[in-house]
Design an enzyme around this catalytic site. Structure first.
Site, PDB file in Angstrom:
ATOM      1  N   GLY A  94     -12.369  -3.678   1.416  1.00 25.77           N
ATOM      2  CA  GLY A  94     -13.397  -4.559   0.878  1.00 25.77           C
ATOM      3  C   GLY A  94     -14.564  -3.724   0.388  1.00 25.77           C
ATOM      4  N   MET A 102      -9.508  -1.597   7.946  1.00 26.35           N
ATOM      5  CA  MET A 102      -9.112  -1.874   9.322  1.00 26.35           C
ATOM      6  C   MET A 102      -8.325  -0.755  10.012  1.00 26.35           C
ATOM      7  SD  MET A 102      -8.150  -5.942   8.882  1.00 26.35           S
ATOM      8  CE  MET A 102      -7.840  -6.183  10.634  1.00 26.35           C
ATOM      9  N   GLU A 103      -8.237   0.423   9.387  1.00 30.30           N
ATOM     10  CA  GLU A 103      -7.462   1.499  10.009  1.00 30.30           C
ATOM     11  C   GLU A 103      -8.109   2.887   9.944  1.00 30.30           C
ATOM     12  OE1 GLU A 103      -5.129  -1.840   8.796  1.00 30.30           O
ATOM     13  OE2 GLU A 103      -5.904  -0.334   7.383  1.00 30.30           O
ATOM     14  N   GLU A 115       0.808  -1.218   0.000  1.00 32.53           N
ATOM     15  CA  GLU A 115       0.000   0.000   0.000  1.00 32.53           C
ATOM     16  C   GLU A 115       0.845   1.275   0.000  1.00 32.53           C
ATOM     17  OE1 GLU A 115      -3.894  -1.808   2.313  1.00 32.53           O
ATOM     18  OE2 GLU A 115      -2.318  -0.858   3.499  1.00 32.53           O
ATOM     19  N   ILE A 140     -13.373  -8.892   6.727  1.00 31.67           N
ATOM     20  CA  ILE A 140     -14.764  -9.270   6.511  1.00 31.67           C
ATOM     21  C   ILE A 140     -14.900 -10.177   5.289  1.00 31.67           C
ATOM     22  CG2 ILE A 140     -17.111  -8.430   6.158  1.00 31.67           C
ATOM     23  CD1 ILE A 140     -15.856  -7.700   8.871  1.00 31.67           C
ATOM     24  N   ASP A 165     -11.124  -6.574  -2.729  1.00 31.04           N
ATOM     25  CA  ASP A 165     -12.063  -7.693  -2.670  1.00 31.04           C
ATOM     26  C   ASP A 165     -13.458  -7.126  -2.470  1.00 31.04           C
ATOM     27  OD1 ASP A 165     -12.775  -7.963   0.466  1.00 31.04           O
ATOM     28  OD2 ASP A 165     -10.674  -7.414   0.239  1.00 31.04           O
TER      29      ASP A 165
END
EC number: 3.2.2.9
Length: 230
Positions: A78, A174-175, A12, A153, A198
């Site tokens: 996601g 997640m951040e 990333e 997820i 995804d």
């Protein structure tokens, strides 16, 4: 203008670091900070590590040590929007925690006690991101709600519950909300920009491994294009 850029994983931030001029690296508490020039701007690129705690630590260190004028969170996510494909981009219209529940005390689902229910990105950064979209060719980008939690997820039952709680959610990761919350506390402007790796379903673990490099690259290109607009 000094810009802090935070990504969780190497794919990333790799393209950003590779594109920097005169990079200088410092490691604090296991978190690497690379300072230099990118798109004509003074930047500090940070690989925070995965999850809300490491993201909060990295953001706090970044603000305290480097005093950036703004922070951009980049990386993968996601997807939840039906009209988006893997590699497409979501620019935050707002950022929320999806795994916080203190509703027993009158707060909204996702709202941490004594914090706002949603963290709103800086309007100038969002506008710059919108202008930057035109330079991305066929990559699609939208503004939308990005939700954050300490889980990857891929369970349809959990996905259904999340959409019931946050029906306008375009992406989850997640951040972002942790970074946004720290920025809120320090009064530092922020924006979250995520490229889809995804579609938050049963195929997500396979898709993530296959497409994380693509998603990270697309998100990095978006960040560079945004910097050129500032």
């Amino acid at each position: 203008m000094k810009i802090g850029i935070i990504g969780a994983m190497e794919p990333e931030v790799a393209h950003l670091v590779e594109s920097m001029e005169k990079p200088s690296s410092t490691t604090i508490a296991g978190i690497e900070f690379v300072a230099g020039q990118l798109a004509g701007k003074e930047v500090i690129v940070t690989r925070s590590g995965i999850g809300k705690v490491t993201a909060s630590i990295a953001t706090t260190l970044l603000i305290e040590k480097y005093a950036p004028d703004a922070i951009i969170n980049t990386g993968s996510a996601g997807g939840f929007a039906d009209d988006l494909a893997i590699g497409d981009i979501v620019i935050s219209s707002e950022v929320r925690h999806h795994d916080v529940d203190v509703t027993a005390f009158g707060y909204e689902i996702g709202q941490m006690a004594q914090q706002p229910a949603a963290f709103i990105p800086d309007a100038k950064l969002v506008a710059a991101a919108q202008k930057a979209v035109a330079s991305l060719g066929e990559v699609k980008a939208i503004e939308g709600l990005i939700c954050t939690g300490d889980s990857f997820i891929c369970d349809p039952v959990r996905t259904k519950t999340m959409l019931e709680n946050f029906p306008t959610m375009a992406a989850c990761e997640m951040e972002g909300a942790a970074i946004a919350q720290v920025c809120h506390q320090f009064d530092v402007p922020f924006v979250v920009i995520r490229s889809l790796s995804d579609n938050a379903n049963n195929d997500s673990p396979v898709d993530f491994d296959e497409y994380i490099v693509k998603a990270g690259h697309h998100s990095a290109l978006m960040v560079i294009a945004l910097l050129e607009q500032l």
